[in-house]
Each structure stands twice: as C-alpha cells, then as structure tokens.
Scaffold this active site. Structure first.
Site, PDB file in Angstrom:
ATOM      1  N   THR A  46     184.415  32.235  79.029  1.00  0.00           N
ATOM      2  CA  THR A  46     183.778  31.875  80.290  1.00  0.00           C
ATOM      3  C   THR A  46     183.029  33.105  80.808  1.00  0.00           C
ATOM      4  O   THR A  46     183.336  34.232  80.421  1.00  0.00           O
ATOM      5  CB  THR A  46     184.814  31.367  81.311  1.00  0.00           C
ATOM      6  OG1 THR A  46     185.783  32.388  81.526  1.00  0.00           O
ATOM      7  CG2 THR A  46     185.488  30.088  80.822  1.00  0.00           C
ATOM      8  N   THR A  48     182.495  35.253  83.639  1.00  0.00           N
ATOM      9  CA  THR A  48     183.075  36.480  84.199  1.00  0.00           C
ATOM     10  C   THR A  48     184.117  37.066  83.257  1.00  0.00           C
ATOM     11  O   THR A  48     184.191  38.285  83.077  1.00  0.00           O
ATOM     12  CB  THR A  48     183.679  36.217  85.585  1.00  0.00           C
ATOM     13  OG1 THR A  48     182.645  35.734  86.449  1.00  0.00           O
ATOM     14  CG2 THR A  48     184.284  37.470  86.186  1.00  0.00           C
ATOM     15  N   CYS A  49     184.899  36.211  82.633  1.00  0.00           N
ATOM     16  CA  CYS A  49     185.942  36.670  81.725  1.00  0.00           C
ATOM     17  C   CYS A  49     185.349  37.403  80.522  1.00  0.00           C
ATOM     18  O   CYS A  49     185.865  38.436  80.097  1.00  0.00           O
ATOM     19  CB  CYS A  49     186.791  35.488  81.246  1.00  0.00           C
ATOM     20  SG  CYS A  49     187.499  34.522  82.605  1.00  0.00           S
ATOM     21  N   SER A  50     184.264  36.874  79.975  1.00  0.00           N
ATOM     22  CA  SER A  50     183.654  37.434  78.763  1.00  0.00           C
ATOM     23  C   SER A  50     182.691  38.577  79.026  1.00  0.00           C
ATOM     24  O   SER A  50     182.495  39.435  78.162  1.00  0.00           O
ATOM     25  CB  SER A  50     182.905  36.340  77.998  1.00  0.00           C
ATOM     26  OG  SER A  50     183.810  35.482  77.360  1.00  0.00           O
TER      27      SER A  50
END
Length: 165
Positions: A46, A48-50
C-alpha cells in the site's frame, strides 16, 4: 483492550520471514531476551507502507542494530505477500517480516483496524513499539490517516537516540 506499556507481548503463532525464508514462529520466543522494535503497517504494497514506513526502517536498520535493537515488521497479510514485499523493498538480512494472516497477534495486541470501507477487511493499525524481553516499554500508535510517530526516525528519537545526519 489495547496493550499498554509494562505489559508482556502476547504469545501467538504467526509466520516469520527472515533472510528470504518463511516459517512458523511464536511471538513469545521471537521477542524473548531481545531489545526490539516492532512496527506494523495496514498492508504490504500500500502507498504509505511501501513508500515511507518500511523504507524508513530499511534505511535506518543499521542504526537500530548498532544500538543492539532488533527490528520486526508486522502486517495482516499472508506469508507469500510479505515475502514478495520484502524482496521488492530490498529488506536487509535480519529485519524480520511477520505475516499475521489471520490477525491473531494484531487482535491480541488490541491494535486492529477495520479497513472494510476500503476493501481491506481487518488490518493492523499503524504503530511502533519498543520491547525489552517481550515487555512493552514504549508504544506509539498513529491516529487514522497519519504517519508521524511510528516511523524509523521517530522511533530512534523516542528511544533518545537522534538519527545520524
């Protein structure tokens, strides 16, 4: 109920991905005798996560290790997704990815998020914690939609060790 500082991390089985290999692991054993940062993301791959959360820990991993702190990344994803994400994001050897496919550990922590409105189902809230020998010493949970207190630089600062320039 959400886990609090001073409490023992729950002992739950999940899948650990380390150095490209996946296998069952119990959280009680993973965190026993260690100084560790555990950070959680709502979902692998996703935005922000990546693009921010995991990459910050990948970049700062040597800073944590230099301080004797192990690093774990948790997501409510299956082991295959976590393994592919680790490979895609060039996760260094030693930074352990934890696949909590059924959200058992996430629920035991009381840090679940209902992402059904976004087609994601049950996920982990974005957070980071610091534990010593499995006992939570610091807990930093993000407000919905934010990314301020759980990133690698924020955790290094919270641990009283400002990031290297």
């Amino acid at each position: 109920m959400t886990i609090q500082t001073g409490q023992q991390l729950p002992d739950v089985e999940l899948t650990a991905i380390e150095d490209g290999q996946a296998g069952p692991a119990r959280t009680g054993a993973l965190f026993a005798g260690r100084r560790a940062v555990l950070f959680a993301v709502p979902g692998a791959f996703t935005p922000t996560c990546s693009e921010k959360h995991l990459p910050g820990y990948v970049e700062r991993y040597p800073d944590f290790r230099a301080r004797g702190i192990d690093v774990f990344c948790l997501a409510v994803n299956d082991a295959y997704v976590m393994k592919a994400w680790a490979r895609d994001r060039h996760v260094p050897a030693g930074l352990v990815m934890l696949a909590d496919g059924n959200a058992a550990f996430t629920r035991a922590l009381g840090l679940e998020l209902d992402g059904s409105a976004y087609g994601m189902g049950l996920r982990a809230r974005r957070f980071a914690l610091y534990a010593e020998d499995g006992v939570v010493r610091q807990l930093h949970v993000e407000a919905p939609g934010e990314f301020r207190v759980s990133g690698a630089d924020a955790m290094l600062a919270a641990l009283g060790q400002a990031p290297a320039p």
